[in-house]
Structures are given as C-alpha cells and as structure tokens.
Enzyme design. Structure first.
Site, short mmCIF file in Angstrom:
data_model
loop_
_atom_site.label_atom_id
_atom_site.label_comp_id
_atom_site.label_asym_id
_atom_site.label_seq_id
_atom_site.Cartn_x
_atom_site.Cartn_y
_atom_site.Cartn_z
N ASP A 1 46.28 36.54 39.84
CA ASP A 1 45.75 36.41 38.61
C ASP A 1 44.57 35.57 38.41
O ASP A 1 44.47 34.22 38.24
CB ASP A 1 46.80 36.04 37.43
N ASP B 1 39.81 37.74 33.97
CA ASP B 1 41.17 37.88 33.86
C ASP B 1 41.52 39.13 34.73
O ASP B 1 41.42 40.30 34.20
CB ASP B 1 41.62 37.71 32.50
#
Length: 416
Positions: free
Chosen positions: A277, A77
């Site tokens: 992201d 992440d």
C-alpha cells in the site's frame, strides 16, 4: 499518526439530489463511448514523484487535468483504485483555495456508464434512473473519506514514444472530504488510485489500448522518485515476483501467506496476509506480529548504548543514542534486519533492513516505523507501507497477477 491508503469501504451513493449544483448536469445525455484503438500507441508513461516518509509523510505526483489543463498534486495510493480531486461544488473539508479546486463543467458521468457500476460495492441497488449522476463515497482505513461524483475530463499525458494525448478519463470530483489523522491534512489536491479495480486511471488506459495494465513506483529514501504506467520500464532481470492473492479485493494488492523473520531467524509468526500500500506512510502488522517485532527489537538492543526516548512523540516507540542521530544511516548498525517470507513463492523474501523500518525524528532519535494495525482497525491485514517500499522498484502487474520488486536507483528515473 500516519495516513493509511488501504481502502475498507467503497460504494455507490444513490442520492441523485445530494449535490444541487449538479442538477442541470444530470439532465445531459450520457457521453458516447469511443472505441479502443486496435494498436497501442502510447506504450508507457513516466512521472516524477515528490515527497518522503518523514517528515512530509507521503509521496505524490502532479497530473494535468482539464482543458485548458490545470495541475493537481495527487497522493499516490495503491490501496484504492478511484482517482479523485477536491471539487469546487462547493466543497466541504477542502484544503485548497477555491481557484485551485477542480471546476466541473456539465461533464458528470451518469449511472448508465459502465464505470459507475464498476465502483459500486456488491449488494448495492441500482440507480433510480440511468440518467442520475454517478455518486461515490470512499472511506480509508484511517477513517478519512471522500464523497463526490464521477466526472469525465481530459488528461493530457505524454508517453514514452513521444506522443502526447488528451485522453478523456473518469475520476472523482470530491465535494465532501474528511481527514481523521493527527495534525493538519496533507496539502495534496486528491488521490491517484493505483488499485486494480476497473475505475483506476491505469485500467481505463488499458481499456483504451494505450498501455499494458502494469504500474510501478520507485520511492527514494532521500525524497522523490518516479512512477510509471505500462511495462516499458520494467527491468528484464533482477525483479523478485510473488502472486497476487486469488482472494484479493479488486481495490488493493494482497499476497500471502507470509512468515516473519528477524535477524535471519523465524519470529514464529506465520500466515500473514500482506497488502502492498503506497498510500500508507508506515508499515502495519497485526497485534501479534507487532508485539513480536517490538519484543525482538528491544531484546536486540540489550547492552547497546540506546535507551527509549519516551518524550519523543514522533512515533509510538523511539530510542535515543549518546548523541543525536543525523540520519537512519547513523542508527541502523544498532538494529537487526527483518524479512517477510512468502511461502507461496518458493520462500521468496522481502528484505527489510533497518532503514526500511526506521526513521530519525526531528529530535535526533531513531523511531520504529512499524505500527500496530489492530489498534487502527485493520483486523488480520498487514500493510507494507512507504517506509518499507523505499529505494526499490515496486511493480504491480495486473495482467500476470503478480507483484514484483528489485533494487533500483530511485533518484535516477529510467530514460524514455
């Protein structure tokens, strides 16, 4: 619905008594900081990646933690900076059996530690006492969350120069997890936060003088790929760079303004703030950009042998052909390319061919992997997720404050 790694809330919890089983550990003196070695002895580290966008819905990496070391599979992440694992504390909302959870051993970080203040949001008050345990609470844009305490433990890492070091790094021991997505929670044990905050594993390695503050990933559209810390695996040419926004949060990688193109022509959507992201399965545009893309895609399909597959709920919009598609390669010829043009980098464009925004569902339909971010509370932000990051190396260079990407075979990790 896909998961979203972009963090919208990250703050220090000041409830020193929230976790009774850590009360004894709280009384231990803070660990002494080791001084950073004068020379980098590790340079870079590279890790194999597992997963895919569909049907798994995430990419992950396995890291060893503890002594003796235990392997934990972590969701990759770049939208947050704290790494955390499910914690045997006991644990609420954990998806792993108890023997697969991380077991703390009087190694809780205290509020006195600089990393504790690094994870607190501006405006939070100080801890009641410097010897209180350092609690954290993190919430993601998809409304998932983790509550826990920071701990310090060994991360045995093998570096590209052949050295293996058992480094003591700080991470979260999460004892209260909430998953808000549809379906079952992912089977990963936690999250590897690659954001550019001081609490990230990469930032800690940099502070120790072991790597440069550079991280990159290469996700294969066929599944798998690789992840690396440091700059040894960054190609010397063929990489397109854009600056990280000066107003970017310390937790994620924001750039812009950007303009949207479809089929080589402007879609009339400008001024987009874009977040890269890797914690998001799909790409999200604000409602204006999303509606423009949907209208353009549908208009481009006029006269072509495709019709909407309203019975396929894999994603909000799917199309079926005369026969079931076996892969995106079968369907991509019906669709036009998208591009995101970054106006602060001499009109550099991130090209999004159809395979960078489509999936083929288990029903054999082509589905749009671009979703409406306004519907999930992203506001003005637009997220470039895994579907659009596949089959290219993506580099987050925190030292030069830039994001880069280039064509690389993600099925073949570079040799050390």
């Amino acid at each position: 619905m896909s998961r979203i790694g972009f963090i919208v809330l990250f703050f220090l919890s000041l409830s020193a008594d929230f976790l009774p089983c850590f009360s004894a550990a709280k009384q231990q003196p803070p660990p002494k900081k080791k001084s950073a070695p004068p020379n980098r002895i590790g340079t870079s580290a590279i890790f194999p990646v597992q997963g895919n966008v569909y049907p798994i819905g995430y990419y992950s990496v396995s890291l060893k933690i503890g002594n003796p070391p235990k392997v934990f599979e972590l969701d990759i992440d770049s939208g947050s900076d704290l790494t955390w694992v499910q914690c045997d504390a006991p644990c609420t909302g954990c998806t792993k059996p108890r023997d697969s959870l991380y077991k703390p051993k009087n190694n809780v970080l205290h509020c006195l530690d600089p990393l504790c203040s690094a994870i607190s949001a501006p405006g939070n008050g100080p801890c009641n006492s410097p010897t209180d345990q350092c609690d954290y609470e993190i919430a993601y844009a998809d409304h998932g969350s983790s509550l826990g305490v920071l701990v310090l433990d060994s991360f045995p890492l093998q570096f590209a120069n052949g050295s293996t070091l058992g480094l003591r790094l700080a991470f979260g021991c999460g004892y209260d997890q909430h998953y808000s997505g549809q379906g079952t929670p992912p089977p990963t044990a936690g999250v590897l936060g690659l954001g550019n905050g001081k609490a990230s594993i990469l930032s800690q390695l940099t502070q120790l003088g072991l790597t440069r503050n550079v991280v990159g990933h290469c996700f294969s559209g066929r599944g798998g790929g690789f992840l690396f810390f440091g700059d040894d695996f960054v190609p010397s040419s063929g990489i397109t760079w854009i600056p990280i926004s000066a107003t970017s949060s310390e937790k994620h990688y924001l750039s812009g303004p950007a303009e949207l193109y479809f089929g080589g022509k402007s879609a009339g959507i400008k001024g987009l703030d874009v977040i890269f992201d890797s914690g998001s399965s799909y790409t999200y545009f604000n409602s204006q950009a999303y509606e423009a893309v949907v209208n353009l895609v549908k208009k481009g399909l006029n006269g072509k042998p495709l019709k909407e597959a309203t019975d396929d709920r894999s994603l909000p919009i799917c199309w079926k052909g005369n026969k079931a598609f076996k892969s995106v390669q079968d369907a991509k010829s019906f669709f036009s390319p998208l591009a995101i043009s970054f106006t602060n980098a001499k009109n550099v464009q991130l090209q999004l061919p159809p395979e960078a925004y489509l999936i083929v569902s288990k029903h054999g339909n082509a589905c749009l992997g671009i979703l409406n971010g306004s519907e999930v509370g992203l506001g003005k932000f637009n997220i470039i997720g895994d579907i659009s990051l596949q089959d290219k190396m993506v580099i987050y260079d925190n030292e030069k404050q830039q994001i880069g990407w280039g064509p690389v075979n993600c099925d073949r990790p570079p040799k050390s």
